[in-house]
Design an enzyme around this catalytic site. Structure first.
Site, PDB file in Angstrom:
ATOM      1  N   HIS A  26      23.567  22.246  81.963  1.00  0.00           N
ATOM      2  CA  HIS A  26      24.730  21.929  81.138  1.00  0.00           C
ATOM      3  C   HIS A  26      24.259  21.260  79.852  1.00  0.00           C
ATOM      4  O   HIS A  26      23.962  20.064  79.823  1.00  0.00           O
ATOM      5  CB  HIS A  26      25.707  21.011  81.865  1.00  0.00           C
ATOM      6  N   CYS A  27      24.193  22.045  78.798  1.00  0.00           N
ATOM      7  CA  CYS A  27      23.859  21.518  77.479  1.00  0.00           C
ATOM      8  C   CYS A  27      24.577  22.367  76.434  1.00  0.00           C
ATOM      9  O   CYS A  27      25.169  23.395  76.763  1.00  0.00           O
ATOM     10  CB  CYS A  27      22.344  21.502  77.246  1.00  0.00           C
ATOM     11  N   HIS A  28      24.529  21.929  75.187  1.00  0.00           N
ATOM     12  CA  HIS A  28      25.276  22.600  74.132  1.00  0.00           C
ATOM     13  C   HIS A  28      24.389  22.817  72.912  1.00  0.00           C
ATOM     14  O   HIS A  28      23.373  22.135  72.733  1.00  0.00           O
ATOM     15  CB  HIS A  28      26.469  21.746  73.690  1.00  0.00           C
ATOM     16  N   TYR A  44      37.505  17.897  67.566  1.00  0.00           N
ATOM     17  CA  TYR A  44      36.492  16.985  67.034  1.00  0.00           C
ATOM     18  C   TYR A  44      35.474  17.788  66.248  1.00  0.00           C
ATOM     19  O   TYR A  44      35.340  19.002  66.435  1.00  0.00           O
ATOM     20  CB  TYR A  44      35.796  16.209  68.163  1.00  0.00           C
ATOM     21  N   ARG A 119      34.243  29.287  80.508  1.00  0.00           N
ATOM     22  CA  ARG A 119      34.686  27.897  80.672  1.00  0.00           C
ATOM     23  C   ARG A 119      36.148  27.753  80.280  1.00  0.00           C
ATOM     24  O   ARG A 119      36.603  28.289  79.273  1.00  0.00           O
ATOM     25  CB  ARG A 119      33.841  26.971  79.795  1.00  0.00           C
ATOM     26  N   HIS A 176      30.770  17.738  85.320  1.00  0.00           N
ATOM     27  CA  HIS A 176      30.655  16.274  85.190  1.00  0.00           C
ATOM     28  C   HIS A 176      31.248  15.492  86.361  1.00  0.00           C
ATOM     29  O   HIS A 176      31.924  14.485  86.168  1.00  0.00           O
ATOM     30  CB  HIS A 176      31.332  15.803  83.898  1.00  0.00           C
ATOM     31  N   ASP A 243      23.890  17.441  79.446  1.00  0.00           N
ATOM     32  CA  ASP A 243      25.072  17.401  78.587  1.00  0.00           C
ATOM     33  C   ASP A 243      24.703  17.110  77.127  1.00  0.00           C
ATOM     34  O   ASP A 243      25.554  16.723  76.343  1.00  0.00           O
ATOM     35  CB  ASP A 243      26.113  16.399  79.077  1.00  0.00           C
TER      36      ASP A 243
END
Length: 288
Positions: A26-28, A44, A119, A176, A243
């Site tokens: 889980h990363c962006h 945001y 997602r 999460h 994350d």
């Protein structure tokens, strides 16, 4: 829309050495905005966190594989993620955000680009409940591809959404640790509902987001009992991730080296750590 705080620019080398082929599940990647603009309707605006910085982080953490999860600030424009996957040499997979405008050809293109899931955000400050009709349409389209759903929700919604999630015909992954709050203890109703939900054979949970769960801050040890209980409940259906770059993290911006050093506390033996970091993501994301 203020820019969230940037991630720690100096991640330390973890004391814990991850096994070969360990996966940050889980990363962006964000931007760069000049090449991959953010969605006009975003809640945001992040600071740019391009693929080069993600690769540099993984080099420090000794992580070889990753799953890039599309974040809401890019909306349904998945190009930044697809670009990162294309430059990864087969080491990255992805989870997309889609809407009703996506047709069969779009899903094929995403699959060929390394996408293996979709997602849906249920989190209230990011827009809340998605259109259930769209969810069902997406399920029909992704089932033949062998994809799964990733569900981002608030702890307060776990009980209400449990019946909907239990009825899903495809694997689903809860982000999460369900965003539970460590201050409420492991006997809180949302966490007990999450443990019950994990008894469903197509339910997976990510034991990441310790910095979001924690009430006490670094090194986030108050989140460990929650993650460990989830690992013990379903050792074959848990995933771990950083994350990075930690969008909208709130009070506690973590050092990613600290998050890796939580792994031996979350999964206390070599076999459970290997499942968490290597075997489980390889199975779900089709790495041989």
């Amino acid at each position: 829309m203020a820019s969230p705080e940037a991630p720690d620019p100096n991640p330390h080398v973890p004391q814990y050495i991850v096994p070969a082929l360990a996966c940050d599940a889980h990363c962006h990647v964000f931007g760069p905005a000049a090449t991959f603009p953010y969605a006009p309707s975003r809640a945001y605006t992040p600071q740019d966190a391009p693929r080069e910085r993600l690769a540099a982080l993984h080099a420090v953490l000794r992580i070889e594989r990753a799953v890039i999860v599309q974040a809401s600030c890019h909306g349904t424009d998945n190009r930044a993620m697809l670009d990162a996957i294309a430059h990864s040499g087969g080491r990255y997979r992805g989870v997309a955000i889609v809407d009703e405008s996506f047709g069969d050809a779009d899903y094929v293109r995403l699959h060929e680009g390394g996408i293996r899931g979709v997602r849906f955000n249920f989190v209230r400050h990011l827009g809340g409940m998605p259109d259930i009709k769209v969810v069902h349409d997406v399920i029909q389209r992704v089932t033949p591809l062998g994809w799964h759903l990733v569900v981002h929700l608030d702890a307060v919604d776990i009980v209400e959404l449990s019946s909907v999630l239990r009825s899903l015909p495809v694997p689903f992954v809860i982000d999460h640790m369900g965003r539970v709050k460590a201050s409420a203890g492991v006997d809180q109703v949302p966490f007990r509902a999450l443990l019950d939900l994990l008894q469903v054979e197509n339910c997976w949970v990510k034991v990441c987001g310790s910095e979001r769960v924690s009430a006490t801050g670094p090194p986030f040890h108050d989140a460990v009992p929650f993650a460990r209980a989830l690992v013990e409940a379903a050792p074959d259906r848990v995933l771990w991730g950083t994350d990075w770059p930690h969008p909208n993290v709130g009070r506690f911006m973590p050092n990613d080296g600290d998050l890796v050093d939580l792994v031996p506390l979350i999964a206390p033996d070599d076999a459970s750590r290997h499942k968490l970091l290597v075997e489980n993501p390889a199975r779900l994301y089709e790495w041989q």
